[in-house]
Write a protein that holds these residues in place. Structure first.
Motif, short mmCIF file in Angstrom:
data_model
loop_
_atom_site.label_atom_id
_atom_site.label_comp_id
_atom_site.label_asym_id
_atom_site.label_seq_id
_atom_site.Cartn_x
_atom_site.Cartn_y
_atom_site.Cartn_z
N LEU A 68 8.42 -2.44 0.88
CA LEU A 68 9.31 -1.50 0.22
C LEU A 68 7.90 -0.46 -1.00
O LEU A 68 8.95 0.17 -1.56
CB LEU A 68 9.16 -2.76 -0.99
N SER A 69 6.66 -0.97 -0.32
CA SER A 69 5.63 0.33 -1.03
C SER A 69 6.23 1.99 -0.04
O SER A 69 5.86 2.84 -0.65
CB SER A 69 4.77 -0.19 -0.87
N THR A 70 6.83 1.71 0.79
CA THR A 70 7.52 2.89 1.73
C THR A 70 8.75 3.47 0.99
O THR A 70 9.30 4.51 1.86
CB THR A 70 7.43 3.17 3.03
N GLY A 71 9.53 2.75 0.11
CA GLY A 71 10.67 3.19 0.22
C GLY A 71 11.50 2.57 0.78
O GLY A 71 13.89 2.62 0.97
N ASN A 72 12.06 1.88 1.63
CA ASN A 72 12.51 0.58 2.62
C ASN A 72 13.23 -0.58 1.70
O ASN A 72 12.23 -1.65 1.46
CB ASN A 72 12.01 0.16 4.12
N TYR A 73 14.42 -0.27 1.31
CA TYR A 73 14.72 -2.14 0.51
C TYR A 73 15.79 -2.90 1.91
O TYR A 73 16.65 -3.08 1.23
CB TYR A 73 15.56 -1.56 -0.58
N ILE A 74 15.71 -2.26 2.69
CA ILE A 74 16.65 -3.11 3.73
C ILE A 74 15.97 -4.11 4.25
O ILE A 74 16.43 -5.40 4.61
CB ILE A 74 17.33 -2.36 4.64
N HIS A 75 14.52 -3.70 5.03
CA HIS A 75 13.65 -4.45 6.05
C HIS A 75 12.02 -4.57 5.40
O HIS A 75 12.05 -3.15 5.43
CB HIS A 75 14.31 -4.50 7.09
N ALA A 76 11.55 -5.09 5.89
CA ALA A 76 9.83 -5.06 5.96
C ALA A 76 9.73 -5.02 7.24
O ALA A 76 9.69 -5.97 8.15
CB ALA A 76 9.01 -6.16 5.39
N SER A 77 8.74 -4.06 8.31
CA SER A 77 9.02 -4.07 9.98
C SER A 77 7.31 -3.47 9.61
O SER A 77 6.82 -2.45 8.97
CB SER A 77 9.33 -3.09 10.31
N TYR A 78 6.40 -3.35 10.14
CA TYR A 78 4.87 -3.52 10.60
C TYR A 78 5.00 -3.58 11.85
O TYR A 78 5.20 -4.06 13.05
CB TYR A 78 4.17 -4.87 9.94
N LEU A 79 4.39 -2.16 11.76
CA LEU A 79 4.13 -2.10 13.94
C LEU A 79 2.48 -2.22 13.90
O LEU A 79 1.64 -2.36 13.65
CB LEU A 79 4.60 -0.42 14.21
N LEU A 80 1.86 -2.60 15.20
CA LEU A 80 0.95 -2.91 15.81
C LEU A 80 0.50 -2.44 17.08
O LEU A 80 1.57 -2.63 17.94
CB LEU A 80 0.83 -5.35 15.82
N ARG A 81 -0.19 -1.64 17.36
CA ARG A 81 -0.89 -1.38 18.34
C ARG A 81 -2.47 -1.55 18.95
O ARG A 81 -2.68 -1.31 18.08
CB ARG A 81 -0.75 0.45 17.73
N SER A 82 -1.97 -1.70 20.63
CA SER A 82 -3.51 -1.84 21.19
C SER A 82 -3.66 -1.05 22.44
O SER A 82 -1.82 -1.07 23.34
CB SER A 82 -3.37 -3.24 21.17
N GLY A 83 -3.96 0.08 22.65
CA GLY A 83 -3.22 1.35 23.93
C GLY A 83 -2.23 1.57 23.22
O GLY A 83 -1.86 2.15 22.93
N ASN A 84 -1.26 1.32 25.15
CA ASN A 84 0.34 1.51 24.79
C ASN A 84 1.17 0.40 24.49
O ASN A 84 2.30 0.86 24.69
CB ASN A 84 -0.08 2.51 26.51
#
Length: 436
Positions: A68-84
């Motif tokens: 919602l904070s980025t303007g996405n009203y369809i889904h919430a998605s969070y990206l985790l990253r460690s190395g590749n």
């Protein structure tokens, strides 16, 4: 599953010769260029808390978001990253809100709230997509469909620079193709460039790092190994990299058959398992299929650059929001370890393996250190494997050192110990069920 006169396992037309008789070859038969694993997407009903748990438990900071904070009203998605290694956790917003949105605001254009709700009802927290980077996601999709792949989403061009398409892998899991018009953007610090448009950088979470670096392999459980293997081989061109039968990796009570498919560079490894029937106990693969309500992704093997560091950090958090591990093997396992791997591991490292519950196996090329978590959610389905491969260092044409894919194998010598642990775990669940 039956055996023929030569003692080979026959699973609906697919002959498995077993680990000892399998001869590894690489025909370089890919139908399109598959570069690497790109990301894995989990679907759930609450992406925020699931993402935070995985971040804390695996030492993977949340680096980007689309919500919602980025303007996405369809889904919430969070990206985790460690190395590749990239993990995405997605969940739907209210369909009342998304249906009232004039234009789609989804950062992942293939996301559908109704499909996600149905998916999580059937599977719980589970992997929806295994994504691979290819040269051309449109060409990969078209080639796949021409060779029998079941289409899920036609190619979609995002921001005139990223193409995404999906085909069915097994069960409700999709194989997602990602390609970039300008691959230079992949190293850009802006996640909208190196991941997907619509994702914004997130810096408010702890910068965790327990040493996990890559996705080594993604394992699926299927009811019919022959059909699943032939299907994936037909549209990808992947070759058979390794195989195991119940005689190789079963216990006195249960078993499974397994075959590993690989791309040309053997950087994308897709093992698949099927249950063996008629054993004393129900195969753990059958248990998975029942609780998952069909085929699905069983586990993800994550490569650590220092498995001792990774396990120390993960075990610190096992009971405070992290992940628990399967019971360690008996002391006799480690008493014999010096004879099996004393030329690779020091006495101090063997002691650390015993202290942390790390299993060790090797093949003719290298050594594998591995450990398995308990199931990640309520159901006895998906889990995580942490590994470190030792040996098999080669140089490419530019002189850069790299490690050969699958170095040290997949833990054939440890499977019986793992399966015994799983069987004991399942027995505790059955005891409670009987008592009830």
């Amino acid at each position: 599953m039956a055996t023929d006169n030569a003692g080979e396992a026959v699973t609906d037309g697919l002959k498995l010769v077993g680990f000892n008789n399998f001869v590894r070859t690489n025909p370089k038969s890919d139908r399109f260029n598959v570069k690497r694993f790109h990301h894995v997407e989990f679907w759930s009903t609450d992406a925020t808390n699931v993402a935070r748990r995985f971040s804390w438990g695996l030492g993977m900071p949340i680096v980007a978001k689309s919500d919602l904070s980025t303007g996405n009203y369809i889904h919430a998605s969070y990206l985790l990253r460690s190395g590749n290694l990239n993990f995405v956790f997605s969940a739907p917003y209210s369909t009342t809100i998304s249906d009232s949105t004039a234009t789609t605001t989804a950062a992942i254009p293939t996301f559908d709230a109704a499909t996600c709700n149905s998916f999580t009802a059937s599977h719980g927290i589970a992997v929806r997509a295994v994504a691979v980077e290819v040269d051309d996601a449109e060409a990969a999709f078209n080639t796949s469909v021409e060779h029998g792949a079941k289409p899920v989403s036609k190619p979609i061009l995002l921001d005139n620079r990223v193409t995404l398409s999906e085909i069915n892998l097994y069960g409700d899991v999709v194989l997602r193709y990602i390609s970039y018009a300008n691959p230079i953007h992949v190293s850009d610090p802006n996640p909208s460039n190196w991941f997907l448009p619509g994702f914004e950088a997130e810096t408010s979470y702890p910068d965790l790092d327990y040493g996990i670096r890559n996705l080594d392999h993604a394992v699926g459980n299927v009811p019919d190994l022959s059909a699943a293997v032939n299907y994936v081989k037909s549209f990808t061109g992947f070759h058979e990299f390794a195989e195991f039968t119940a005689d190789d990796i079963g216990t006195s009570e249960s078993g499974l058959n397994s075959l590993v498919l690989a791309n040309n560079t053997e950087t994308v490894l897709l093992p698949m398992n099927e249950p063996v029937y008629g054993t004393k106990r129900k195969s753990q693969i059958q248990t998975y299929l029942e609780h998952n309500e069909g085929a699905g992704l069983q586990h993800l093997a994550l490569t650590s650059e220092d498995i001792f560091k990774t396990l120390k950090e993960m075990r610190k958090r096992s009971y405070i929001g992290g992940f628990e591990f399967m019971p360690s093997p008996p002391p006799t396992y480690y008493a014999n370890l010096k004879n099996r791997a004393g030329d690779v591991l020091s006495d101090e490292q063997i002691k650390e393996c015993e202290k942390l519950g790390i299993l060790v196996d090797r093949d003719d090329q290298g050594t594998l250190l591995q450990i398995f978590t308990k199931p990640l959610g309520d159901r006895p389905t998906v889990f995580i494997e942490i590994i470190q491969r030792v040996g098999c260092l080669l140089k490419d044409e530019e002189g850069k050192v790299y490690q050969k894919g699958g170095c040290g194998g997949f833990g054939k010598g440890n499977f019986s110990e793992l399966f015994k642990s799983i069987e004991e775990y399942e027995k505790t669940l059955e005891a409670k069920r009987v008592a009830a």
